[in-house]
Scaffold this motif. Structure first.
Motif, PDB file in Angstrom:
ATOM      1  N   PHE A  73       0.836  -1.189   0.000  1.00  0.00           N
ATOM      2  CA  PHE A  73       0.000   0.000   0.000  1.00  0.00           C
ATOM      3  C   PHE A  73       0.878   1.249   0.000  1.00  0.00           C
ATOM      4  O   PHE A  73       1.886   1.302   0.698  1.00  0.00           O
ATOM      5  CB  PHE A  73      -0.917   0.017   1.219  1.00  0.00           C
ATOM      6  N   LEU A  74       0.498   2.232  -0.799  1.00  0.00           N
ATOM      7  CA  LEU A  74       1.221   3.499  -0.883  1.00  0.00           C
ATOM      8  C   LEU A  74       0.266   4.614  -0.478  1.00  0.00           C
ATOM      9  O   LEU A  74      -0.736   4.856  -1.153  1.00  0.00           O
ATOM     10  CB  LEU A  74       1.743   3.714  -2.306  1.00  0.00           C
ATOM     11  N   ASN A  75       0.565   5.229   0.676  1.00  0.00           N
ATOM     12  CA  ASN A  75      -0.287   6.286   1.227  1.00  0.00           C
ATOM     13  C   ASN A  75      -1.739   5.827   1.346  1.00  0.00           C
ATOM     14  O   ASN A  75      -2.690   6.546   1.044  1.00  0.00           O
ATOM     15  CB  ASN A  75      -0.201   7.550   0.378  1.00  0.00           C
ATOM     16  N   GLY A  76      -1.924   4.563   1.776  1.00  0.00           N
ATOM     17  CA  GLY A  76      -3.251   4.026   2.055  1.00  0.00           C
ATOM     18  C   GLY A  76      -3.923   3.322   0.901  1.00  0.00           C
ATOM     19  O   GLY A  76      -4.963   2.689   1.091  1.00  0.00           O
ATOM     20  N   SER A  77      -3.363   3.387  -0.322  1.00  0.00           N
ATOM     21  CA  SER A  77      -3.983   2.750  -1.485  1.00  0.00           C
ATOM     22  C   SER A  77      -3.118   1.585  -1.960  1.00  0.00           C
ATOM     23  O   SER A  77      -1.904   1.729  -2.092  1.00  0.00           O
ATOM     24  CB  SER A  77      -4.159   3.758  -2.627  1.00  0.00           C
TER      25      SER A  77
END
Length: 541
Positions: free
Chosen positions: A65-69
């Protein structure tokens, strides 16, 4: 050089990314080893390409996940990004080699200042420090009163109009497609602005975002640099303040204010406090997001606890009253809910049907599918006579009612208690073993593929006899694949040795001894997979 910041109970740990390809996962071969069952053995990699850093998911189960996505494919990393490997989170950072942005940049768009220096109270002018601190207190008090942040933009615009009395103001936020849009706007007391439309140059906003800067325009009409600006001329703008909602890590949006006509202008001191308000708003915005995430996590935790309680009710509560036999089942999920199951049912004809099964996959979907199997198995046990027929019925059910990537391995045994004769069908499961009195054993391997792969799969069966003093041990792969601190699997031969060493123990005690042996003498990391055992022991005469 780039590095990862890893939170720890005592002190944040800094791990430099020195290699051109940097691996993250549970296995020892990785550059960053994370001993958590939420990570795959080889979970992700970070690759350096010239000056850029790219992250890839290496086919992990729980995702990157990158910044929640969650990411799919390659994604570029930026300073301050939060990376999640399963439930393990780190911050990606780039070291600043030289700070070249202490002085404002004069361009055709105005004076741009690094926001990090604007919000540093140590750099406030001494003669204005007291006024600034009073305003800072007002900002903090008003923002902290707002909870949650649904009307945070309106509060910020209230403060802007109280302190600066602009003709127009706005809060800009990012849309789902990445573009900036005006989320909230307000007009001042200028009667000439009735029905006006507020326009903010998105190209300017993108440039401020890229460089983490704030913008001050003092008087574009008297400055030849702005004589050709259609947007400023069309809107008759005389002065502008624009600052990012920057929380010392990333930008969540922008605050904007302007003055129309040439009656007054903004100054650098205005931009300092304007940027400070934007900074406080960004911190408040992020704190509210974390609060909402915590609430969702608590709700999910409660739902998982309920799901685990419901799932436990599908397991047999007590063993049947079967003279001369002992039955014991045990399951220990690696998470709140598990994808393993065991089952027994005494049929009207006096025969005993037993099952052990393992859904390929983890998490709530696997647990729900397994609960379906446990619920339907009682019907199949009465409706079909032989072990292959029961497995075939389960195969048709799973193929029809599950997704394509959900398969189940299982073993079904139909036992005639009086004579000890039993038939079995092994559908792609770890082979159970029948342990003889002399210590030899027989593997129960006949059957076919896991259920749910093909609609019309045919299954064979095996036949054997359990004699007094012997036992059948069924287990799932979480037992034999448990790893020690040398990354070695427990394997079948060690399980057989433990059963041999406790051959005189009753069925319930035996399953407990196996689990105790794994935890005390073998397990080197956290439990990675569900543990399930089913023991059928024929008592000695």
């Amino acid at each position: 050089m780039a590095y990862l910041l890893i939170p720890d109970k005592k002190q944040t740990r800094k791990v430099p990314i020195k290699k051109s390809t940097f691996f993250v996962g549970r296995a020892r071969e990785n550059d960053l080893i994370v001993p958590s069952d939420s990570l795959s053995r080889f979970h992700a990699q970070i690759t350096r390409r010239d000056k850029d850093y790219i992250i890839n998911d290496r086919g992990s189960l729980n995702g990157v996940f990158l910044n929640g996505s969650r990411i799919y494919g390659e994604k570029a990393l930026h300073d301050g990004d939060i990376i999640g490997f399963g439930d393990f989170h780190v911050r990606f950072c780039l070291e600043e080699m030289v700070d070249l942005r202490e002085k404002p940049k004069s361009t055709e768009r105005g004076q741009r200042y690094p926001v990090s220096s604007l919000v540093d109270s140590r750099k406030f002018q001494p003669e204005k420090r007291e006024v600034y601190l009073e305003l800072l207190y007002r900002f903090s008090a008003r923002l902290l009163q707002q909870f949650p942040s649904s009307d945070l933009g309106e509060v910020a615009l209230d403060l802007i109009h109280e302190v600066w009395s602009p003709d127009r103001s706005a809060v800009m936020l990012r849309e789902a497609n990445g573009d900036w849009h005006i989320a909230t706007q307000r007009f001042g007391r200028n009667p000439q602005l009735t029905g006006d439309t507020l326009e903010v140059s998105t190209s300017v906003v993108r440039e401020l975002e890229k460089n983490e800067e704030a913008l001050l325009i003092i008087n574009p009409h008297q400055d030849e640099r702005f004589s050709g600006s259609e947007s400023l001329q069309r809107q008759n703008i005389s002065s502008v303040l624009c600052a990012p909602l920057w929380n010392n890590k990333r930008i969540h949006g922008f605050l904007y204010a302007d003055l129309i006509y040439e009656t007054r202008t903004f100054a650098y001191s205005d931009l300092e406090m304007f940027a400070t308000l934007a900074n406080l708003m960004a911190i408040k915005f992020e704190n509210d997001q974390l609060w909402h995430q915590t609430l969702l996590q608590q709700q999910l935790e409660q739902e998982l606890n309920l799901a685990a309680e419901i799932q436990r009710k599908f397991f047999p509560i007590s063993s049947p009253d079967l003279p001369g036999y002992q039955l014991a089942g045990l399951t220990i999920p690696s998470r709140k809910v598990g994808g393993d199951a065991y089952f027994w049912h005494e049929r009207a004809d006096g025969q005993l049907v037993l099952m052990i099964a393992d859904v390929m996959g983890k998490g709530l979907p696997s647990a729900l599918l397994m609960s379906q199997i446990q619920a339907i198995m009682k019907i199949f046990a009465e409706q079909y006579e032989t072990a292959p027929e029961i497995v075939s019925a389960a195969n048709s059910f799973i193929y029809t009612h599950s997704t394509q990537d959900k398969f189940i391995s299982m073993v079904v045994i139909v036992l005639a208690p009086d004579e000890g004769r039993f038939t079995y069908c092994n559908a792609g499961h770890n082979p159970p073993f029948l342990l003889r009195r002399d210590g030899s054993y027989e593997l129960l391997e006949a059957g076919g593929m896991p259920v749910g792969v093909f609609p019309d799969q045919e299954y064979s069966h095996g036949v054997s006899v359990i004699l007094p003093g012997e036992e059948i041990m069924l287990y799932t792969d979480g037992i034999t694949e448990a790893r020690n601190d040398r990354d070695e699997e427990f394997e079948l031969h060690r399980l057989i040795d433990v059963v041999r060493a406790n051959q005189d123990a009753d069925a319930s005690l035996l399953s407990g001894k196996i689990v105790s042996h794994l935890r005390e003498n073998w397990l080197g990391t956290d439990q990675e997979d569900d543990w399930t055992l089913l023991v059928i022991k024929r008592e000695d005469v």
